[in-house]
Design an enzyme around this catalytic site. Structure first.
Site, PDB file in Angstrom:
ATOM      1  N   ALA A  61       0.833  -1.204   0.000  1.00  0.00           N
ATOM      2  CA  ALA A  61       0.000   0.000   0.000  1.00  0.00           C
ATOM      3  C   ALA A  61       0.868   1.253   0.000  1.00  0.00           C
ATOM      4  CB  ALA A  61      -0.890   0.002   1.235  1.00  0.00           C
ATOM      5  N   PHE A  63       1.878   3.018  -2.762  1.00  0.00           N
ATOM      6  CA  PHE A  63       2.362   3.353  -4.108  1.00  0.00           C
ATOM      7  C   PHE A  63       1.198   3.872  -4.948  1.00  0.00           C
ATOM      8  CE2 PHE A  63       3.282   2.686  -8.531  1.00  0.00           C
ATOM      9  CZ  PHE A  63       4.621   3.043  -8.634  1.00  0.00           C
ATOM     10  N   LYS A  65      -2.185   4.947  -4.075  1.00  0.00           N
ATOM     11  CA  LYS A  65      -3.187   5.272  -3.039  1.00  0.00           C
ATOM     12  C   LYS A  65      -4.579   5.421  -3.628  1.00  0.00           C
ATOM     13  CE  LYS A  65      -0.087   7.542   0.248  1.00  0.00           C
ATOM     14  NZ  LYS A  65      -0.428   7.225   1.642  1.00  0.00           N
ATOM     15  N   ASN A 110       8.508   8.731   5.181  1.00  0.00           N
ATOM     16  CA  ASN A 110       7.367   9.504   4.693  1.00  0.00           C
ATOM     17  C   ASN A 110       6.465   9.905   5.846  1.00  0.00           C
ATOM     18  OD1 ASN A 110       4.385   8.364   4.472  1.00  0.00           O
ATOM     19  ND2 ASN A 110       5.769   6.596   4.422  1.00  0.00           N
ATOM     20  N   ARG A 111       5.913  11.091   5.691  1.00  0.00           N
ATOM     21  CA  ARG A 111       4.866  11.546   6.620  1.00  0.00           C
ATOM     22  C   ARG A 111       3.713  12.130   5.783  1.00  0.00           C
ATOM     23  NH1 ARG A 111       9.284  15.022   8.123  1.00  0.00           N
ATOM     24  NH2 ARG A 111       9.136  17.090   7.120  1.00  0.00           N
ATOM     25  N   PHE A 114      -1.884  10.161   4.821  1.00  0.00           N
ATOM     26  CA  PHE A 114      -3.079   9.710   4.105  1.00  0.00           C
ATOM     27  C   PHE A 114      -3.613  10.749   3.128  1.00  0.00           C
ATOM     28  CE2 PHE A 114      -4.646   6.536   7.608  1.00  0.00           C
ATOM     29  CZ  PHE A 114      -3.715   5.624   7.177  1.00  0.00           C
ATOM     30  N   ASN A 138      -6.814  -1.173   0.789  1.00  0.00           N
ATOM     31  CA  ASN A 138      -6.371  -0.795   2.135  1.00  0.00           C
ATOM     32  C   ASN A 138      -7.137   0.447   2.592  1.00  0.00           C
ATOM     33  OD1 ASN A 138      -4.724   0.815   4.018  1.00  0.00           O
ATOM     34  ND2 ASN A 138      -3.142  -0.751   3.758  1.00  0.00           N
ATOM     35  N   ASN A 169      -6.039  -0.586   7.994  1.00  0.00           N
ATOM     36  CA  ASN A 169      -4.719  -0.063   8.349  1.00  0.00           C
ATOM     37  C   ASN A 169      -4.801   0.720   9.652  1.00  0.00           C
ATOM     38  OD1 ASN A 169      -2.240   1.150   8.526  1.00  0.00           O
ATOM     39  ND2 ASN A 169      -2.537   2.521   6.780  1.00  0.00           N
ATOM     40  N   SER A 172      -0.329   3.147  10.353  1.00  0.00           N
ATOM     41  CA  SER A 172       0.462   4.257   9.803  1.00  0.00           C
ATOM     42  C   SER A 172       0.803   5.215  10.936  1.00  0.00           C
ATOM     43  CB  SER A 172      -0.336   5.004   8.733  1.00  0.00           C
ATOM     44  OG  SER A 172      -0.319   4.278   7.541  1.00  0.00           O
ATOM     45  N   ASN A 174       1.461   8.346  10.749  1.00  0.00           N
ATOM     46  CA  ASN A 174       1.301   9.766  10.413  1.00  0.00           C
ATOM     47  C   ASN A 174      -0.101  10.311  10.627  1.00  0.00           C
ATOM     48  OD1 ASN A 174       4.053   9.937   9.477  1.00  0.00           O
ATOM     49  ND2 ASN A 174       3.382   8.681   7.751  1.00  0.00           N
ATOM     50  N   THR A 175      -0.984   9.515  11.207  1.00  0.00           N
ATOM     51  CA  THR A 175      -2.328  10.003  11.540  1.00  0.00           C
ATOM     52  C   THR A 175      -2.503   9.881  13.042  1.00  0.00           C
ATOM     53  OG1 THR A 175      -3.239   9.451   9.386  1.00  0.00           O
ATOM     54  CG2 THR A 175      -4.817   9.582  11.192  1.00  0.00           C
ATOM     55  N   LYS A 212      -3.518  -4.662   9.134  1.00  0.00           N
ATOM     56  CA  LYS A 212      -2.110  -4.295   8.930  1.00  0.00           C
ATOM     57  C   LYS A 212      -1.545  -3.676  10.203  1.00  0.00           C
ATOM     58  CE  LYS A 212       1.089  -1.998   5.825  1.00  0.00           C
ATOM     59  NZ  LYS A 212       1.273  -1.381   4.523  1.00  0.00           N
ATOM     60  N   ASN A 241       3.811  -2.206   8.773  1.00  0.00           N
ATOM     61  CA  ASN A 241       3.888  -0.852   8.239  1.00  0.00           C
ATOM     62  C   ASN A 241       5.293  -0.285   8.497  1.00  0.00           C
ATOM     63  OD1 ASN A 241       2.943   1.759   7.296  1.00  0.00           O
ATOM     64  ND2 ASN A 241       0.894   1.009   7.804  1.00  0.00           N
ATOM     65  N   GLY A 292      11.264  -3.866   3.930  1.00  0.00           N
ATOM     66  CA  GLY A 292      12.674  -4.002   3.604  1.00  0.00           C
ATOM     67  C   GLY A 292      13.022  -5.096   2.617  1.00  0.00           C
ATOM     68  N   TYR A 313       7.681  -1.984  -1.454  1.00  0.00           N
ATOM     69  CA  TYR A 313       7.483  -0.667  -2.049  1.00  0.00           C
ATOM     70  C   TYR A 313       8.837   0.054  -2.195  1.00  0.00           C
ATOM     71  CZ  TYR A 313       5.692   4.186  -2.560  1.00  0.00           C
ATOM     72  OH  TYR A 313       5.432   5.467  -2.985  1.00  0.00           O
TER      73      TYR A 313
HETATM   74  C1  LIG Z   1       5.734   6.741   0.466  1.00  0.00           C
HETATM   75  C2  LIG Z   1       5.041   5.645   1.231  1.00  0.00           C
HETATM   76  C3  LIG Z   1       3.663   5.717   1.443  1.00  0.00           C
HETATM   77  C4  LIG Z   1       3.007   4.705   2.150  1.00  0.00           C
HETATM   78  N1  LIG Z   1       1.655   4.779   2.319  1.00  0.00           N
HETATM   79  C5  LIG Z   1       1.011   3.761   2.951  1.00  0.00           C
HETATM   80  C6  LIG Z   1      -0.406   3.783   3.090  1.00  0.00           C
HETATM   81  O1  LIG Z   1      -1.088   4.681   2.625  1.00  0.00           O
HETATM   82  N2  LIG Z   1      -1.003   2.751   3.761  1.00  0.00           N
HETATM   83  C7  LIG Z   1      -0.281   1.704   4.284  1.00  0.00           C
HETATM   84  O2  LIG Z   1      -0.865   0.794   4.872  1.00  0.00           O
HETATM   85  N3  LIG Z   1       1.071   1.654   4.144  1.00  0.00           N
HETATM   86  C8  LIG Z   1       1.710   2.653   3.499  1.00  0.00           C
HETATM   87  N4  LIG Z   1       3.071   2.588   3.346  1.00  0.00           N
HETATM   88  C9  LIG Z   1       3.807   1.461   3.959  1.00  0.00           C
HETATM   89  C10 LIG Z   1       4.088   0.333   2.966  1.00  0.00           C
HETATM   90  O3  LIG Z   1       2.896  -0.250   2.509  1.00  0.00           O
HETATM   91  C11 LIG Z   1       4.974  -0.758   3.624  1.00  0.00           C
HETATM   92  O4  LIG Z   1       4.240  -1.331   4.701  1.00  0.00           O
HETATM   93  C12 LIG Z   1       6.283  -0.222   4.162  1.00  0.00           C
HETATM   94  O5  LIG Z   1       6.797   0.780   3.328  1.00  0.00           O
HETATM   95  C13 LIG Z   1       7.338  -1.314   4.305  1.00  0.00           C
HETATM   96  O6  LIG Z   1       7.642  -1.894   3.055  1.00  0.00           O
HETATM   97  P1  LIG Z   1       8.960  -1.464   2.198  1.00  0.00           P
HETATM   98  O7  LIG Z   1      10.109  -1.463   3.167  1.00  0.00           O
HETATM   99  O8  LIG Z   1       9.070  -2.498   1.131  1.00  0.00           O
HETATM  100  O9  LIG Z   1       8.652  -0.114   1.672  1.00  0.00           O
HETATM  101  C14 LIG Z   1       3.753   3.607   2.656  1.00  0.00           C
HETATM  102  C15 LIG Z   1       5.123   3.533   2.420  1.00  0.00           C
HETATM  103  C16 LIG Z   1       5.778   4.532   1.729  1.00  0.00           C
HETATM  104  C17 LIG Z   1       7.257   4.421   1.490  1.00  0.00           C
END
Ligand SMILES: Cc1cc2nc3c(=O)[nH]c(=O)nc-3n(C[C@H](O)[C@H](O)[C@H](O)COP(=O)(O)O)c2cc1C
Length: 352
Positions: A61, A63, A65, A110-111, A114, A138, A169, A172, A174-175, A212, A241, A292, A313
């Site tokens: 999630a 990438f 949205k 990221n912050r 949503f 999501n 979810n 996150s 940031n909320t 999540k 997350n 990761g 992601y």
């Molecule tokens: C720019 C960005 C935005 C994200 N937005 C969301 C989101 O809207 N909802 C969510 O559940 N996770 C969000 N994530 C978290 C990813 O889905 C994932 O759980 C997290 O980045 C760990 O995976 P990665 O290390 O492969 O990036 C976001 C991650 C990034 C980098």
């Protein structure tokens, strides 16, 4: 086949991360990103929740949205795509800049908070999909809403019928207040409310409900989540997350930015939480491992720790979509090298 990313990648990386992401999504939307040569290997097939996944590598999630490129990302050879987080009402998220790349750490912070076009727009887009492929939805909540549970209920009502699975979810960073929903009583209330919505959908059309979770959980937190998950009959967990922790090993200039850290430094803490949850409930509830993953070995480690599916992601930012088939190839080879005939045999192998 021409791999465009060695050309486009360095240009995209010169831009502000959010601008670069917007361009990448626009290019995908316009069909400008070449289709890779398909890679299919039966050892990667897995069936979960009545759905057949051609491979276990999913797009996490964040990438996509607003569900603009779900099909285009399926064409990039992902086994499934998770869109969102989608909030009930449209909202812009936090002020920019709000995404930072830490290239030398293979990480991002990221912050975004949503930013979402909201459920109505996303429902219209998902309703127009024609392509075949597994798409999870999501759900998030609006920053200003007084009633978090109501937000998730509204999201489920609007989007369940378009989803191969729904993910709630609550993780996150940031909320404000969102992650408190992971506590026992609030979580129970939330999951029962969303399940109430799903109960009104005919069984054959009802998507499974996944939760999540964050990587920053204590052992007690994980016990509570496990207990409520079993009690409410949640269908799956997504671990994890982004983290609010900052590893002392980070070297990137923007490492002190506030927000959620993703990418390579998240691998170890998220895999630990995945393994801990597998030990608690993995024999009863399938888990998706995320955090990761940047190569086949990392995907394989998550699977052996207890993941039936994986997502990524951040590594895509640095390596481009060609990474997906690389991971699938490496994963297939690693499974065979260890004598597994199919993916499901390797799930949780390190916990036995
Ligand atoms: C720019 C960005 C935005 C994200 N937005 C969301 C989101 O809207 N909802 C969510 O559940 N996770 C969000 N994530 C978290 C990813 O889905 C994932 O759980 C997290 O980045 C760990 O995976 P990665 O290390 O492969 O990036 C976001 C991650 C990034 C980098």
């Amino acid at each position: 086949m021409l791999d465009f990313y060695p050309l486009a990648g360095p240009i995209l990386r010169l831009l502000n991360p959010e601008t670069a992401h917007g361009l990448a999504v626009a290019a995908l939307e316009m069909g400008l990103v070449p289709r890779p040569a398909p890679f299919n290997d039966a050892i990667l097939n897995i069936r979960l929740w009545g759905r057949d996944f051609a491979n276990p590598v999913g797009l996490a999630a964040g990438f996509d949205k607003d569900a603009r490129v779900a099909d285009a990302m399926l064409v990039q050879e992902f086994g499934f795509v998770e869109i969102g987080s989608v909030t009930p009402l449209p909202q812009t998220g936090n002020p920019r800049p709000r995404v930072f790349h830490l290239a030398s750490d293979g990480a991002a912070i990221n912050r975004l908070g949503f930013n979402s076009q909201g459920v109505d727009v996303v429902a219209k887009r998902l309703g127009k999909r024609t392509r075949f492929g597994i798409v999870g939805v999501n759900l998030g909540r609006n920053k200003d809403s007084a009633e978090a549970v109501e937000d998730f209920v509204r999201g489920a009502k609007m989007l369940a019928r378009f989803a191969d699975y729904l993910a709630v979810n609550v993780s996150s960073p940031n909320t404000p207040g969102l992650r408190a929903l992971q506590g026992r009583d609030q979580l129970r209330q939330l999951l029962l409310a969303v399940q109430g919505v799903l109960a009104d959908i005919a069984e054959c059309d009802r998507p499974p409900l996944l939760l999540k979770i964050a990587p920053d959980l204590t052992s007690d937190d994980m016990d509570e989540i496990a207990e409520v998950s079993l009690e409410t009959g949640v269908d799956g967990l997504i671990a994890t997350n982004t983290t609010i922790e900052r590893s002392p090993s980070l070297v990137g200039r923007r490492r002190k930015e506030s927000g959620g850290l993703s990418g390579r430094p998240l691998f170890e803490p998220s895999t630990r939480v995945l393994g801990e949850m597998y030990r608690r409930i993995g024999h009863q509830i399938p888990l998706i491992g995320v955090g990761g993953i940047g190569d086949g070995r990392a995907a394989y480690t998550k699977i052996r720790a207890g993941a039936s599916l994986v997502q990524l992601y951040t590594a895509l930012i640095f390596h481009g979509p060609g990474l997906v088939n690389c991971i699938k190839r490496e994963l297939a080879a690693l499974l065979r090298a260890d004598g597994f005939a199919k993916l499901s045999e390797a799930v949780g192998a390190d916990q036995r």
